[in-house]
Design a protein around this motif. Structure first.
Motif, PDB file in Angstrom:
ATOM      1  N   GLU A  34      47.204  64.727  66.183  1.00 13.37           N
ATOM      2  CA  GLU A  34      48.250  63.732  66.465  1.00 13.37           C
ATOM      3  C   GLU A  34      47.968  62.369  65.825  1.00 13.37           C
ATOM      4  O   GLU A  34      48.837  61.506  65.803  1.00 13.37           O
ATOM      5  N   SER A  94      34.386  65.021  72.246  1.00 14.73           N
ATOM      6  CA  SER A  94      34.103  65.832  71.052  1.00 14.73           C
ATOM      7  C   SER A  94      32.648  66.262  71.021  1.00 14.73           C
ATOM      8  O   SER A  94      31.756  65.412  71.077  1.00 14.73           O
ATOM      9  N   THR A 122      43.371  67.031  69.790  1.00 13.55           N
ATOM     10  CA  THR A 122      44.585  66.218  69.856  1.00 13.55           C
ATOM     11  C   THR A 122      44.484  65.027  68.909  1.00 13.55           C
ATOM     12  O   THR A 122      45.443  64.704  68.203  1.00 13.55           O
TER      13      THR A 122
HETATM   14  N1  LIG Z   1      52.576  69.098  74.210  1.00  8.40           N
HETATM   15  C1  LIG Z   1      51.770  68.101  74.458  1.00  8.40           C
HETATM   16  O1  LIG Z   1      52.029  67.271  75.324  1.00  8.40           O
HETATM   17  C2  LIG Z   1      50.480  67.978  73.675  1.00  8.40           C
HETATM   18  C3  LIG Z   1      49.548  67.049  74.080  1.00  8.40           C
HETATM   19  C4  LIG Z   1      48.364  66.967  73.370  1.00  8.40           C
HETATM   20  C5  LIG Z   1      48.148  67.799  72.271  1.00  8.40           C
HETATM   21  N2  LIG Z   1      49.106  68.664  71.910  1.00  8.40           N
HETATM   22  C6  LIG Z   1      48.876  69.567  70.781  1.00  8.40           C
HETATM   23  O2  LIG Z   1      47.810  70.421  71.142  1.00  8.40           O
HETATM   24  C7  LIG Z   1      46.977  70.678  70.021  1.00  8.40           C
HETATM   25  C8  LIG Z   1      45.549  70.254  70.329  1.00  8.40           C
HETATM   26  O3  LIG Z   1      45.169  70.839  71.542  1.00  8.40           O
HETATM   27  P1  LIG Z   1      43.833  71.709  71.682  1.00  8.40           P
HETATM   28  O4  LIG Z   1      43.904  72.372  72.994  1.00  8.40           O
HETATM   29  O5  LIG Z   1      43.689  72.522  70.451  1.00  8.40           O
HETATM   30  O6  LIG Z   1      42.700  70.597  71.604  1.00  8.40           O
HETATM   31  P2  LIG Z   1      42.194  69.476  72.634  1.00  8.40           P
HETATM   32  O7  LIG Z   1      42.159  69.973  74.030  1.00  8.40           O
HETATM   33  O8  LIG Z   1      42.902  68.205  72.342  1.00  8.40           O
HETATM   34  O9  LIG Z   1      40.708  69.292  72.089  1.00  8.40           O
HETATM   35  C9  LIG Z   1      39.751  70.303  72.221  1.00  8.40           C
HETATM   36  C10 LIG Z   1      38.464  69.744  71.681  1.00  8.40           C
HETATM   37  O10 LIG Z   1      38.001  68.755  72.571  1.00  8.40           O
HETATM   38  C11 LIG Z   1      36.575  68.720  72.533  1.00  8.40           C
HETATM   39  N3  LIG Z   1      36.016  68.902  73.872  1.00  8.40           N
HETATM   40  C12 LIG Z   1      34.892  68.300  74.309  1.00  8.40           C
HETATM   41  N4  LIG Z   1      34.639  68.628  75.557  1.00  8.40           N
HETATM   42  C13 LIG Z   1      35.580  69.466  75.947  1.00  8.40           C
HETATM   43  C14 LIG Z   1      35.827  70.151  77.162  1.00  8.40           C
HETATM   44  N5  LIG Z   1      35.013  70.009  78.225  1.00  8.40           N
HETATM   45  N6  LIG Z   1      36.891  70.961  77.229  1.00  8.40           N
HETATM   46  C15 LIG Z   1      37.713  71.085  76.174  1.00  8.40           C
HETATM   47  N7  LIG Z   1      37.540  70.443  75.003  1.00  8.40           N
HETATM   48  C16 LIG Z   1      36.473  69.643  74.882  1.00  8.40           C
HETATM   49  C17 LIG Z   1      36.154  69.794  71.548  1.00  8.40           C
HETATM   50  O11 LIG Z   1      36.069  69.067  70.341  1.00  8.40           O
HETATM   51  P3  LIG Z   1      35.140  69.368  69.109  1.00  8.40           P
HETATM   52  O12 LIG Z   1      35.816  70.533  68.446  1.00  8.40           O
HETATM   53  O13 LIG Z   1      35.161  68.134  68.293  1.00  8.40           O
HETATM   54  O14 LIG Z   1      33.781  69.711  69.654  1.00  8.40           O
HETATM   55  C18 LIG Z   1      37.339  70.740  71.558  1.00  8.40           C
HETATM   56  O15 LIG Z   1      37.429  71.484  70.384  1.00  8.40           O
HETATM   57  C19 LIG Z   1      47.584  69.928  68.875  1.00  8.40           C
HETATM   58  O16 LIG Z   1      48.429  70.811  68.161  1.00  8.40           O
HETATM   59  C20 LIG Z   1      48.414  68.861  69.528  1.00  8.40           C
HETATM   60  O17 LIG Z   1      49.476  68.491  68.712  1.00  8.40           O
HETATM   61  C21 LIG Z   1      50.273  68.800  72.599  1.00  8.40           C
END
Ligand SMILES: NC(=O)c1ccc[n+]([C@@H]2O[C@H](COP(=O)([O-])OP(=O)(O)OC[C@H]3O[C@@H](n4cnc5c(N)ncnc54)[C@H](OP(=O)(O)O)[C@@H]3O)[C@@H](O)[C@H]2O)c1
Length: 251
Positions: A87, A117, A83
């Motif tokens: 973002e 992360s 995120t």
């Molecule tokens: N609609 C909404 O309200 C909303 C809200 C937030 C985000 N978004 C969108 O969602 C996307 C990002 O979401 P995402 O799901 O790909 O990523 P995320 O959940 O924001 O991040 C995942 C990253 O968090 C780290 N992490 C560390 N410990 C973790 C754990 N226990 N569980 C999960 N992650 C952990 C890892 O980072 P490392 O890779 O660095 O190790 C993992 O790759 C973007 O496109 C953003 O724009 C939408």
């Protein structure tokens, strides 16, 4: 034939609009323990991000008003690295209107951004690291790349956990006096917090748009569906703001 379930209509006009104080009161924090409040926006076709890959393009002013209000009394704004990378969060600063209330509740002047992360591949050029009122926190794991760890320590208060599990993340925040946690996603982090049974409240906005799900991350299926119950429905600008509580949560 089972009895039909009751279905109710909502009055979509005629009610008085809520004030900022009403809105703040509609998202209370319990005194006694840590509370994890997830905030996400979804489109009518279940997208978490618009064609530009960002959630802002599927949000609305009404959603933003609730989003900003819910942050006001939070201790920590918790996000996954994905995120932050997408973002590009802006600095989180103390607001005059909140100073007295936060101080009398024993809170820091502004919420702390906490980023999880493992990779520490984070956008260090963002002003969020050095222009936020409170120093941001990065939660990472033992075994992180030493060079990246050194860079992280130049920008944030780095917490090194054995593993970045949901339990360890929430424990680290609460041990540091940050029990009021708003998790702003993304879907990957939220899914893992739900699997661990650590989400007390899910505040989900339904935006009146279709966007396609190409830019929305998919998440691994949970071992079983996890139910929440409806606490309130707010609406404005054709948008629904839903507050759901985990089963067993009475607030
Ligand atoms: N609609 C909404 O309200 C909303 C809200 C937030 C985000 N978004 C969108 O969602 C996307 C990002 O979401 P995402 O799901 O790909 O990523 P995320 O959940 O924001 O991040 C995942 C990253 O968090 C780290 N992490 C560390 N410990 C973790 C754990 N226990 N569980 C999960 N992650 C952990 C890892 O980072 P490392 O890779 O660095 O190790 C993992 O790759 C973007 O496109 C953003 O724009 C939408």
């Amino acid at each position: 034939m089972p009895d039909p379930v009751d279905i109710f209509g909502l009055p979509l006009a005629g009610a008085d609009p809520v004030s900022d104080d009403d809105l703040l009161a509609a998202y209370p924090w319990p005194e006694a323990r840590a509370w994890v409040r997830a905030m996400m926006v979804t489109t009518l076709d279940g997208a978490a991000a618009g064609p530009d890959g960002l959630s802002g393009s599927v949000s609305s002013r009404a959603d933003q008003r609730v989003f900003n209000t819910v942050r006001r009394d939070a201790d920590a704004v918790l996000i996954g690295a994905g995120t932050l990378r997408a973002e590009r969060y802006t600095p989180m600063r103390a607001k005059d209107a909140d100073t007295e209330r936060r101080a009398s509740a024993g809170q820091r002047p502004a919420p702390i951004i906490a980023v999880c992360s493992g990779s520490l591949d984070l956008p260090w050029e963002l002003p969020v690291w050095h222009e936020s009122t409170c120093q941001p926190m990065v939660l990472t794991a033992r075994g992180a790349d030493p060079e990246r760890l050194a860079t992280a320590r130049e920008h944030a208060d780095v917490v090194v956990l054995d593993q970045v599990t949901p339990q360890a993340i929430i424990a680290a925040l609460t041990e540091r006096g940050l029990p009021r946690i708003v998790c702003e996603g993304g879907p990957g982090l939220l899914r893992n917090l739900v699997e661990a049974g650590l989400v007390d409240e899910a505040d989900i906005t339904v935006s009146p748009v279709f966007a396609g799900t190409e830019h929305s991350p998919s998440t691994k299926a949970l071992p079983q569906v996890t139910s929440f119950h409806l606490a309130h429905v707010l609406y404005g600008e054709q948008t629904l703001m839903l507050r759901y509580l985990a089963e067993g949560e009475g607030r």
